[in-house]
Motif scaffolding. Structure first.
Motif, mmCIF file in Angstrom:
data_model
loop_
_atom_site.group_PDB
_atom_site.id
_atom_site.type_symbol
_atom_site.label_atom_id
_atom_site.label_comp_id
_atom_site.label_asym_id
_atom_site.label_seq_id
_atom_site.Cartn_x
_atom_site.Cartn_y
_atom_site.Cartn_z
ATOM 1 N N ALA A 120 63.780 8.689 49.724
ATOM 2 C CA ALA A 120 62.276 8.797 49.987
ATOM 3 C C ALA A 120 61.561 9.307 49.034
ATOM 4 C CB ALA A 120 61.843 9.299 51.216
ATOM 5 N N ALA A 121 61.472 10.596 48.554
ATOM 6 C CA ALA A 121 61.022 11.058 47.635
ATOM 7 C C ALA A 121 61.191 10.386 46.162
ATOM 8 C CB ALA A 121 61.539 12.487 47.077
ATOM 9 N N ILE A 122 62.171 9.619 45.597
ATOM 10 C CA ILE A 122 62.128 9.178 44.298
ATOM 11 C C ILE A 122 61.693 7.519 44.692
ATOM 12 C CG2 ILE A 122 63.888 10.626 43.293
ATOM 13 C CD1 ILE A 122 65.804 8.393 43.934
ATOM 14 N N GLY A 123 61.229 7.060 45.746
ATOM 15 C CA GLY A 123 60.645 5.841 45.948
ATOM 16 C C GLY A 123 61.572 4.763 46.093
ATOM 17 N N GLY A 124 62.822 4.923 46.556
ATOM 18 C CA GLY A 124 63.640 3.988 46.607
ATOM 19 C C GLY A 124 64.645 4.164 45.586
ATOM 20 N N THR A 125 65.771 3.465 45.501
ATOM 21 C CA THR A 125 66.768 3.668 44.382
ATOM 22 C C THR A 125 66.503 2.304 43.272
ATOM 23 O OG1 THR A 125 68.320 2.152 45.552
ATOM 24 C CG2 THR A 125 68.517 4.490 45.957
ATOM 25 N N PHE A 126 65.976 1.324 43.487
ATOM 26 C CA PHE A 126 65.996 0.211 42.522
ATOM 27 C C PHE A 126 65.398 0.755 41.311
ATOM 28 C CE2 PHE A 126 67.052 -2.224 46.285
ATOM 29 C CZ PHE A 126 68.311 -2.586 45.913
ATOM 30 N N ASP A 127 64.163 1.218 41.279
ATOM 31 C CA ASP A 127 63.059 1.548 40.342
ATOM 32 C C ASP A 127 63.888 2.753 39.597
ATOM 33 O OD1 ASP A 127 61.297 -0.311 41.111
ATOM 34 O OD2 ASP A 127 60.039 1.383 42.212
ATOM 35 N N THR A 128 64.267 3.689 40.161
ATOM 36 C CA THR A 128 65.252 4.657 39.471
ATOM 37 C C THR A 128 66.266 4.024 38.827
ATOM 38 O OG1 THR A 128 64.428 6.385 41.061
ATOM 39 C CG2 THR A 128 66.372 7.114 39.943
ATOM 40 N N VAL A 129 67.346 3.281 39.343
ATOM 41 C CA VAL A 129 68.487 2.798 38.664
ATOM 42 C C VAL A 129 67.903 1.765 37.296
ATOM 43 C CG1 VAL A 129 70.347 1.166 39.125
ATOM 44 C CG2 VAL A 129 69.779 2.778 40.677
ATOM 45 N N LYS B 268 67.448 1.318 31.745
ATOM 46 C CA LYS B 268 66.828 0.964 30.450
ATOM 47 C C LYS B 268 66.845 2.226 29.563
ATOM 48 C CE LYS B 268 61.814 0.677 28.953
ATOM 49 N NZ LYS B 268 60.327 0.680 29.286
ATOM 50 N N GLY B 269 66.800 3.609 29.974
ATOM 51 C CA GLY B 269 67.012 4.592 29.151
ATOM 52 C C GLY B 269 68.475 4.463 28.488
ATOM 53 N N LEU B 270 69.339 4.229 29.238
ATOM 54 C CA LEU B 270 70.800 4.363 28.846
ATOM 55 C C LEU B 270 70.962 2.996 27.820
ATOM 56 C CD1 LEU B 270 72.912 5.002 32.005
ATOM 57 C CD2 LEU B 270 72.788 6.587 29.530
ATOM 58 N N MET B 271 70.724 1.813 27.985
ATOM 59 C CA MET B 271 70.899 0.462 27.386
ATOM 60 C C MET B 271 69.788 0.490 25.940
ATOM 61 S SD MET B 271 73.522 -0.735 28.379
ATOM 62 C CE MET B 271 74.265 -0.330 30.051
ATOM 63 N N ASP B 272 68.796 0.927 26.135
ATOM 64 C CA ASP B 272 67.745 0.844 24.904
ATOM 65 C C ASP B 272 67.685 2.193 24.300
ATOM 66 O OD1 ASP B 272 67.064 -1.654 26.038
ATOM 67 O OD2 ASP B 272 65.348 -0.987 26.998
ATOM 68 N N GLY B 273 68.353 3.117 24.747
ATOM 69 C CA GLY B 273 68.448 4.389 23.868
ATOM 70 C C GLY B 273 66.979 5.319 24.181
ATOM 71 N N ASP B 274 66.300 5.147 25.167
ATOM 72 C CA ASP B 274 64.851 5.743 25.336
ATOM 73 C C ASP B 274 65.425 6.963 26.107
ATOM 74 O OD1 ASP B 274 62.344 6.417 25.727
ATOM 75 O OD2 ASP B 274 61.927 4.425 27.016
ATOM 76 N N PHE C 15 65.009 11.338 30.677
ATOM 77 C CA PHE C 15 64.728 12.825 30.816
ATOM 78 C C PHE C 15 64.068 12.907 32.107
ATOM 79 C CE2 PHE C 15 62.530 16.808 30.033
ATOM 80 C CZ PHE C 15 63.643 17.774 30.167
ATOM 81 N N LYS C 16 62.886 12.091 32.005
ATOM 82 C CA LYS C 16 61.821 11.867 33.162
ATOM 83 C C LYS C 16 62.630 11.752 34.505
ATOM 84 C CE LYS C 16 57.539 10.916 30.897
ATOM 85 N NZ LYS C 16 56.402 9.915 30.879
ATOM 86 N N GLN C 17 63.432 10.687 34.577
ATOM 87 C CA GLN C 17 63.939 10.191 35.707
ATOM 88 C C GLN C 17 65.121 11.389 36.085
ATOM 89 O OE1 GLN C 17 63.400 7.609 37.721
ATOM 90 N NE2 GLN C 17 61.874 7.302 36.376
ATOM 91 N N PHE C 18 65.825 12.056 35.311
ATOM 92 C CA PHE C 18 66.518 13.199 35.720
ATOM 93 C C PHE C 18 65.800 14.157 36.440
ATOM 94 C CE2 PHE C 18 68.323 17.233 34.270
ATOM 95 C CZ PHE C 18 69.558 17.246 34.883
ATOM 96 N N LEU C 19 64.384 14.357 35.694
ATOM 97 C CA LEU C 19 63.639 15.579 36.243
ATOM 98 C C LEU C 19 63.083 15.138 37.869
ATOM 99 C CD1 LEU C 19 61.686 16.713 33.409
ATOM 100 C CD2 LEU C 19 63.639 18.083 34.751
ATOM 101 N N PHE C 20 62.818 13.800 37.738
ATOM 102 C CA PHE C 20 62.554 13.238 39.245
ATOM 103 C C PHE C 20 63.487 13.739 40.242
ATOM 104 C CE2 PHE C 20 59.453 10.289 37.057
ATOM 105 C CZ PHE C 20 58.226 10.966 37.557
ATOM 106 N N ILE C 21 64.772 13.172 39.902
ATOM 107 C CA ILE C 21 65.768 13.377 40.910
ATOM 108 C C ILE C 21 66.190 15.013 40.931
ATOM 109 C CG2 ILE C 21 68.250 12.758 40.924
ATOM 110 C CD1 ILE C 21 68.017 10.335 39.445
ATOM 111 N N LEU C 22 65.960 15.593 39.880
ATOM 112 C CA LEU C 22 66.326 16.969 40.377
ATOM 113 C C LEU C 22 65.200 17.713 41.124
ATOM 114 C CD1 LEU C 22 68.322 19.306 39.098
ATOM 115 C CD2 LEU C 22 66.559 19.566 37.339
ATOM 116 N N SER C 23 63.985 17.470 41.103
ATOM 117 C CA SER C 23 62.902 17.886 41.891
ATOM 118 C C SER C 23 63.145 17.399 43.177
ATOM 119 C CB SER C 23 61.692 17.228 41.444
ATOM 120 O OG SER C 23 60.424 17.680 42.223
#
Length: 112
Positions: A57-66, A71-77, A82-90
């Motif tokens: 619920a906090a990360i707003g569903g799983t599809f946007d995060t995945v 995008k970060g892994l495949m595009d090298g962004d 890092f932002k998604q990692f911090l959202f999940i960690l929070s």
């Protein structure tokens, strides 16, 4: 419409996860009391079972995060990663703090 800042989103994820755990556990404990079940035990067990749902619920569903992680892994962004990692960690931290609060209030798992 105003755009959310990154730090606001981090705090929001924390408090949404925290609120799902605390609110869901307390209301579930009240329901256990109304149905003549052990209130503290049910409250503790609900807080343990709600943790994954609080994170989702906090990360707003799983599809946007995945999608963002992909995008970060495949595009090298790395910034997006890092932002998604911090959202999940929070969200994880908020769920853990909520669970710890309920555990402290109920003194752990109480049988009876």
């Amino acid at each position: 419409m105003l755009q959310e800042t990154f730090f606001f989103s981090i705090f929001k994820a924390f408090f949404i996860a925290f609120g799902v755990i605390v609110g869901g556990s307390i209301l579930g404990g009240f329901a256990a009391f109304m149905t003549n079940k052990p209130m503290l035990t049910e409250t503790y067990e609900l807080s343990a079972n709600l943790r994954i749902w609080a994170i989702i619920a906090a990360i707003g569903g799983t599809f946007d995060t995945v999608y963002s992680l992909e995008k970060g892994l495949m595009d090298g962004d790395t910034k997006v990663l890092f932002k998604q990692f911090l959202f999940i960690l929070s969200a994880l931290w908020g769920a853990q703090v909520g669970f710890s609060l309920i555990t402290w209030l109920t003194q752990g798992e109480i049988k009876g």
